[in-house]
Design an enzyme around this catalytic site. Structure first.
Site, PDB file in Angstrom:
ATOM      1  N   ARG A 104      19.157   0.402  72.369  1.00  0.00           N
ATOM      2  CA  ARG A 104      18.097   1.183  72.956  1.00  0.00           C
ATOM      3  C   ARG A 104      18.774   2.054  74.039  1.00  0.00           C
ATOM      4  O   ARG A 104      18.645   2.472  74.942  1.00  0.00           O
ATOM      5  CB  ARG A 104      17.908   0.134  74.141  1.00  0.00           C
ATOM      6  CG  ARG A 104      16.053  -0.304  74.325  1.00  0.00           C
ATOM      7  CD  ARG A 104      16.105  -0.500  75.543  1.00  0.00           C
ATOM      8  NE  ARG A 104      16.967  -0.004  76.629  1.00  0.00           N
ATOM      9  CZ  ARG A 104      16.953  -0.416  77.948  1.00  0.00           C
ATOM     10  NH1 ARG A 104      15.703  -0.899  78.169  1.00  0.00           N
ATOM     11  NH2 ARG A 104      17.321   0.474  78.438  1.00  0.00           N
ATOM     12  N   TYR A 136      21.676  17.048  79.300  1.00  0.00           N
ATOM     13  CA  TYR A 136      21.181  15.585  79.274  1.00  0.00           C
ATOM     14  C   TYR A 136      20.331  15.192  78.847  1.00  0.00           C
ATOM     15  O   TYR A 136      18.994  16.085  78.062  1.00  0.00           O
ATOM     16  CB  TYR A 136      22.211  14.802  80.877  1.00  0.00           C
ATOM     17  CG  TYR A 136      22.060  13.872  80.915  1.00  0.00           C
ATOM     18  CD1 TYR A 136      23.082  12.905  79.334  1.00  0.00           C
ATOM     19  CD2 TYR A 136      20.998  12.183  81.413  1.00  0.00           C
ATOM     20  CE1 TYR A 136      22.884  11.695  79.430  1.00  0.00           C
ATOM     21  CE2 TYR A 136      20.856  10.853  81.670  1.00  0.00           C
ATOM     22  CZ  TYR A 136      21.904  10.345  80.074  1.00  0.00           C
ATOM     23  OH  TYR A 136      21.624   9.373  79.581  1.00  0.00           O
ATOM     24  N   LYS A 185      26.863  12.032  78.909  1.00  0.00           N
ATOM     25  CA  LYS A 185      27.374  11.131  80.547  1.00  0.00           C
ATOM     26  C   LYS A 185      28.063  11.642  81.115  1.00  0.00           C
ATOM     27  O   LYS A 185      29.260  12.279  81.860  1.00  0.00           O
ATOM     28  CB  LYS A 185      27.172   9.852  80.051  1.00  0.00           C
ATOM     29  CG  LYS A 185      25.757   8.739  80.688  1.00  0.00           C
ATOM     30  CD  LYS A 185      25.408   8.636  81.642  1.00  0.00           C
ATOM     31  CE  LYS A 185      23.722   8.220  81.384  1.00  0.00           C
ATOM     32  NZ  LYS A 185      22.740   7.976  82.587  1.00  0.00           N
ATOM     33  N   ASN A 229       9.969   7.421  81.223  1.00  0.00           N
ATOM     34  CA  ASN A 229      10.238   8.487  80.607  1.00  0.00           C
ATOM     35  C   ASN A 229       9.759   9.029  79.140  1.00  0.00           C
ATOM     36  O   ASN A 229       9.906   7.792  78.939  1.00  0.00           O
ATOM     37  CB  ASN A 229      11.336   8.925  81.097  1.00  0.00           C
ATOM     38  CG  ASN A 229      12.726   8.330  82.505  1.00  0.00           C
ATOM     39  OD1 ASN A 229      12.098   9.694  82.962  1.00  0.00           O
ATOM     40  ND2 ASN A 229      13.671   8.131  82.646  1.00  0.00           N
ATOM     41  N   GLU A 263      26.044   1.694  78.516  1.00  0.00           N
ATOM     42  CA  GLU A 263      24.917   2.770  78.809  1.00  0.00           C
ATOM     43  C   GLU A 263      24.358   1.737  77.540  1.00  0.00           C
ATOM     44  O   GLU A 263      25.011   2.009  76.057  1.00  0.00           O
ATOM     45  CB  GLU A 263      25.731   4.782  78.165  1.00  0.00           C
ATOM     46  CG  GLU A 263      24.730   4.811  78.790  1.00  0.00           C
ATOM     47  CD  GLU A 263      24.489   5.120  80.007  1.00  0.00           C
ATOM     48  OE1 GLU A 263      25.205   4.997  81.515  1.00  0.00           O
ATOM     49  OE2 GLU A 263      23.360   5.372  80.142  1.00  0.00           O
ATOM     50  N   ASP A 264      22.440   2.060  77.575  1.00  0.00           N
ATOM     51  CA  ASP A 264      21.565   2.486  76.427  1.00  0.00           C
ATOM     52  C   ASP A 264      21.601   0.421  75.343  1.00  0.00           C
ATOM     53  O   ASP A 264      21.894   1.359  74.608  1.00  0.00           O
ATOM     54  CB  ASP A 264      21.544   3.431  75.837  1.00  0.00           C
ATOM     55  CG  ASP A 264      20.761   4.861  76.693  1.00  0.00           C
ATOM     56  OD1 ASP A 264      20.584   3.935  77.605  1.00  0.00           O
ATOM     57  OD2 ASP A 264      21.140   6.065  75.861  1.00  0.00           O
ATOM     58  N   ASP A 304      24.788   1.373  83.634  1.00  0.00           N
ATOM     59  CA  ASP A 304      24.043   2.439  84.330  1.00  0.00           C
ATOM     60  C   ASP A 304      22.519   2.096  84.902  1.00  0.00           C
ATOM     61  O   ASP A 304      22.152   2.671  85.346  1.00  0.00           O
ATOM     62  CB  ASP A 304      24.061   4.006  83.799  1.00  0.00           C
ATOM     63  CG  ASP A 304      23.495   4.776  84.552  1.00  0.00           C
ATOM     64  OD1 ASP A 304      23.940   4.579  85.934  1.00  0.00           O
ATOM     65  OD2 ASP A 304      22.985   5.635  83.845  1.00  0.00           O
ATOM     66  N   ASP A 305      21.667   1.484  83.342  1.00  0.00           N
ATOM     67  CA  ASP A 305      20.468   1.436  83.275  1.00  0.00           C
ATOM     68  C   ASP A 305      19.965   0.578  84.639  1.00  0.00           C
ATOM     69  O   ASP A 305      19.164   0.778  84.916  1.00  0.00           O
ATOM     70  CB  ASP A 305      20.115   0.685  80.991  1.00  0.00           C
ATOM     71  CG  ASP A 305      21.106   1.797  80.554  1.00  0.00           C
ATOM     72  OD1 ASP A 305      20.618   2.967  80.794  1.00  0.00           O
ATOM     73  OD2 ASP A 305      21.763   1.853  79.741  1.00  0.00           O
TER      74      ASP A 305
HETATM   75  P1  NAD Z   1      11.979  -2.312  79.105  1.00  0.00           P
HETATM   76  O1  NAD Z   1      11.316  -1.944  77.746  1.00  0.00           O
HETATM   77  O2  NAD Z   1      13.040  -2.811  79.400  1.00  0.00           O
HETATM   78  O3  NAD Z   1      10.839  -2.638  80.395  1.00  0.00           O
HETATM   79  C1  NAD Z   1       9.459  -2.511  80.402  1.00  0.00           C
HETATM   80  C2  NAD Z   1       8.526  -3.513  81.212  1.00  0.00           C
HETATM   81  O4  NAD Z   1       7.116  -3.136  81.048  1.00  0.00           O
HETATM   82  C3  NAD Z   1       8.746  -5.036  79.826  1.00  0.00           C
HETATM   83  O5  NAD Z   1       8.998  -6.199  81.139  1.00  0.00           O
HETATM   84  C4  NAD Z   1       7.074  -4.714  79.433  1.00  0.00           C
HETATM   85  O6  NAD Z   1       6.614  -6.300  79.055  1.00  0.00           O
HETATM   86  C5  NAD Z   1       6.263  -3.513  80.523  1.00  0.00           C
HETATM   87  N1  NAD Z   1       5.054  -3.230  79.903  1.00  0.00           N
HETATM   88  C6  NAD Z   1       5.338  -2.553  79.372  1.00  0.00           C
HETATM   89  N2  NAD Z   1       3.582  -2.172  79.200  1.00  0.00           N
HETATM   90  C7  NAD Z   1       3.240  -2.205  80.236  1.00  0.00           C
HETATM   91  C8  NAD Z   1       1.318  -3.113  80.805  1.00  0.00           C
HETATM   92  N3  NAD Z   1       0.882  -2.636  80.035  1.00  0.00           N
HETATM   93  N4  NAD Z   1       1.486  -3.480  82.305  1.00  0.00           N
HETATM   94  C9  NAD Z   1       1.896  -4.083  82.245  1.00  0.00           C
HETATM   95  N5  NAD Z   1       3.574  -4.129  82.526  1.00  0.00           N
HETATM   96  C10 NAD Z   1       3.639  -3.267  81.020  1.00  0.00           C
HETATM   97  O7  NAD Z   1      12.214  -0.970  79.949  1.00  0.00           O
HETATM   98  P2  NAD Z   1      13.015  -0.485  80.844  1.00  0.00           P
HETATM   99  O8  NAD Z   1      14.144  -0.208  80.472  1.00  0.00           O
HETATM  100  O9  NAD Z   1      12.473  -0.963  82.058  1.00  0.00           O
HETATM  101  O10 NAD Z   1      12.547   0.960  81.157  1.00  0.00           O
HETATM  102  C11 NAD Z   1      11.292   1.433  81.591  1.00  0.00           C
HETATM  103  C12 NAD Z   1      10.589   3.249  82.218  1.00  0.00           C
HETATM  104  O11 NAD Z   1      11.729   3.022  82.905  1.00  0.00           O
HETATM  105  C13 NAD Z   1      10.887   3.621  80.356  1.00  0.00           C
HETATM  106  O12 NAD Z   1       9.934   4.215  80.728  1.00  0.00           O
HETATM  107  C14 NAD Z   1      12.400   4.599  81.370  1.00  0.00           C
HETATM  108  O13 NAD Z   1      12.538   5.205  80.825  1.00  0.00           O
HETATM  109  C15 NAD Z   1      12.468   4.322  82.955  1.00  0.00           C
HETATM  110  N6  NAD Z   1      13.594   4.437  83.642  1.00  0.00           N
HETATM  111  C16 NAD Z   1      13.455   5.261  84.811  1.00  0.00           C
HETATM  112  C17 NAD Z   1      14.893   5.282  85.145  1.00  0.00           C
HETATM  113  C18 NAD Z   1      14.865   6.673  86.070  1.00  0.00           C
HETATM  114  O14 NAD Z   1      14.076   7.211  86.580  1.00  0.00           O
HETATM  115  N7  NAD Z   1      16.023   6.608  86.674  1.00  0.00           N
HETATM  116  C19 NAD Z   1      15.711   4.633  84.758  1.00  0.00           C
HETATM  117  C20 NAD Z   1      15.771   3.739  83.649  1.00  0.00           C
HETATM  118  C21 NAD Z   1      14.130   3.035  83.043  1.00  0.00           C
END
Ligand code: NAD
Length: 594
Positions: free
Chosen positions: A180, A127, A198, A435, A270-271, A293-294
């Site tokens: 995505r 994964y 997964k 990530n 997923e995604d 899951d996301d």
């Molecule tokens: P997304 O694209 O849906 O959302 C990103 C958000 O960040 C948007 O609202 C955008 O406007 C904001 N953003 C971007 N740059 C910014 C800045 N400089 N200042 C303020 N806001 C800003 O993405 P997502 O699905 O919400 O995922 C975001 C991150 O979280 C990814 O890196 C993903 O890998 C991580 N993530 C981690 C986990 C986990 O830890 N288990 C799970 C899911 C996602």
């Protein structure tokens, strides 16, 4: 041990029935050579049955594989040792993935033993992060089909496509449309690697029977020009079909799954791109057994981390102020579950909303913002404030007790912000969830050094332990794998009607309770990854209790001991002995079978 030719035996119907009956567990028929009439080369090519050199001489003769293997008879222990030696000799993670995939396609039981008994080493390969690289190069490394592809051209025939899948007893599906993938964008049909990965974790972590799960990739095209120009691309070579036609395909897919495999079949999304992810979750959550899951898995694991942190800060949940940097799928999902947790802790809905702040790239979510970027799911979090485009000003205004980053923007949580958080709070909480590690909003090293070890920190991707003034701090990884395999096991074994939001909240609370005091002392907000399999099974058992208590479990009669019940469903990676009932008497005795 050689058996002479005169002893070569054929399998009688009575003997076949005796062997077949050994493989009926929990109402699900695991494959056996007899119930599939598989013999000879075909048996060696059947990954669910193949034992390689561990087939005994009797099995080799009876099942017509004698002579097709080198003469030596080994066992699974030795095979396991050999796999690890080969695996460790490989230098690139992509090659390690390919090696494991090849093993999975050859010998499923051995593959799962390797995965389960070396989970900390194997998880980053099957994964994240390796699966991301795998998906990017899926066409290049493609050598055998895995999972089921349903394309926009199958509209009107989705049920027929499902019928082509060879297994009949499917109880769980992971579906992606690849729009995505992780932080990598639109990967179209290459996203099959995600569904496959997964589901491998379903089996490795909570023991779901692999033959009961099905990876699905919905291919409606891709908007990724690089893939459209990639000569090895394996998907439909056109832009994404959207709108009514796309929705109709998803609608047909959901209905076809129910028709083919039944109402209780779990469907994990997923995604999908945010808009579709929220739309389908909202549309299907009370109609099917489904979760995303996301959104929900991420929410549960993050809330679990926050609840663990509160065990240290001793600040009651209702008295906290949470500020999210990022207002996308991850942050909004976490904020929604946190809101529910706060309401459960005694706040009114509005009071809970007032305690949660979200900032996106255009600033704080406020009512006066009219941009289309604000979705109906984000609206309740919008504040009655003037426009605040500068996130630093928002932090200064809110002075949060917990700051969570999910933006994909490295360095957003600056040294200055870390210092301020430490000034405002006795034990501040900071999560950098983006990530991979290179995208995290801050590093573990900065957090522990600047705050002098005061900050409770978790991240989306793993950080190495940090030494600070004689103490080693370990960073908890908010890995969704703590959540979704347990949720799937409970849903499948208890035949849960619908997966409720409260089920995810319970999951978060139970997970937080599983973190031991000594883990908290080391800085960990999650149980150690090495214990994840046992913890997932325990979590599934507690979720089973909850499901029966709240009337969403339908498996009848209700099992008295939920832990035992879950363990009865757990996949057994030990090889089956195909012969015991064929020879209930000594081979040399008078009743020898001719
Ligand atoms: P997304 O694209 O849906 O959302 C990103 C958000 O960040 C948007 O609202 C955008 O406007 C904001 N953003 C971007 N740059 C910014 C800045 N400089 N200042 C303020 N806001 C800003 O993405 P997502 O699905 O919400 O995922 C975001 C991150 O979280 C990814 O890196 C993903 O890998 C991580 N993530 C981690 C986990 C986990 O830890 N288990 C799970 C899911 C996602």
């Amino acid at each position: 041990m050689f058996v002479c030719k005169s002893r070569l035996v054929s399998v009688s119907k009575r003997q076949s029935a005796a062997v077949s009956s050994q493989f009926v567990r929990n109402g699900s028929k695991e494959k056996s050579p007899q119930n599939h009439a598989i013999q000879g080369t075909q048996l060696l090519r059947e990954p669910a049955l193949n034992k390689g050199l561990a087939f005994t001489i009797e099995e080799r003769q009876t099942l017509r594989i004698h002579g097709l293997l080198p003469p030596v008879v080994t066992n699974q222990d030795l095979q396991h040792e050999r796999v690890l030696l080969n695996f460790n000799a490989l230098t690139s993670n992509l090659n390690k993935y390919i090696y494991l995939t090849d093993l999975q396609m050859r010998n499923k039981k051995l593959f799962y033993r390797v995965l389960i008994e070396n989970i900390e080493q194997m998880m980053p390969i099957v994964y994240t992060p390796t699966v991301g690289e795998v998906c990017l190069k899926y066409g290049m490394i493609y050598h055998q089909p895995r999972g089921l592809y349903i394309t926009i051209n199958d509209l009107g025939h989705v049920y027929d496509v499902l019928c082509n899948w060879p297994e009949q007893n499917i109880e769980a599906i992971v579906v992606t449309d690849g729009e995505r993938v992780l932080g990598l964008g639109d990967l179209g049909a290459y996203a099959m690697g995600i569904s496959v990965g997964k589901l491998a974790l379903y089996t490795a972590l909570s023991g779901v029977q692999p033959h009961q799960s099905l990876p699905v990739c919905i291919d409606v095209g891709t908007n990724n020009d690089k893939l459209l120009n990639d000569k090895f691309y394996t998907g439909l070579r056109h832009k994404r079909v959207t709108g009514e036609k796309y929705d109709a395909l998803m609608e047909e897919f959901m209905a076809a799954v129910k028709r083919k495999y039944g109402q209780f079949t779990l469907i994990q999304f997923e995604d999908f791109a945010n808009q579709n992810a929220f739309k389908f979750l909202h549309r299907y959550r009370n109609q099917y057994c489904t979760f995303n899951d996301d959104i929900q898995g991420t929410a549960a694991v993050a809330v679990a981390g926050l609840l663990s942190a509160l065990r240290v800060t001793k600040v009651p949940l209702r008295e906290n102020k949470f500020l999210f940097l990022g207002a996308g799928g991850a942050s909004t999902g976490i904020a929604m579950l946190l809101h529910r947790a706060m309401v459960d802790s005694g706040l009114t809905s509005q009071e809970a909303y007032n305690s949660i702040f979200l900032v996106d790239k255009d600033g704080l979510l406020v009512k006066s913002r009219t941009d289309a970027a604000i979705s109906s799911f984000q609206k309740p979090f919008c504040k009655d404030f003037p426009l605040m485009p500068d996130y630093k000003e928002v932090i200064d205004l809110v002075k949060p007790t917990a700051l969570l980053g999910a933006t994909g923007s490295p360095g957003l949580i600056s040294h200055e912000i870390i210092a301020k958080m430490s000034e405002w709070n006795e034990r501040p909480v900071i999560f950098a969830l983006s990530n991979p590690t290179s995208c995290a909003e801050c590093t573990a090293e900065d957090v522990y050094r600047i705050s002098k070890g005061k900050i409770l920190f978790a991240s989306g991707s793993p950080f190495d332990p940090v030494e600070y003034e004689g103490k080693t701090f370990y960073t908890g990884q908010g890995n969704n794998a703590f959540i979704f395999p347990a949720m799937a096991m409970t849903a499948m074994s208890c035949r849960v009607k619908h997966i409720t939001e409260h089920m995810f909240l319970k999951c978060a609370q139970y997970l937080a309770e599983m973190v031991r005091e000594e883990d908290l002392d080391r800085g960990l907000l999650y149980p150690p990854l090495g214990d994840i399999r046992e913890d997932s099974i325990k979590l599934a058992a507690r979720l089973a209790e909850y499901s029966y208590r709240t009337g969403i479990a339908t498996y009848y009669p209700e099992p008295m001991d939920k832990d035992e019940f879950i363990r009865e469903h757990v996949y057994d990676y030990e090889y089956r002995d195909f012969m015991p009932k064929l020879y209930p008497f000594p081979l040399d005795g008078p009743n020898e079978v001719k």
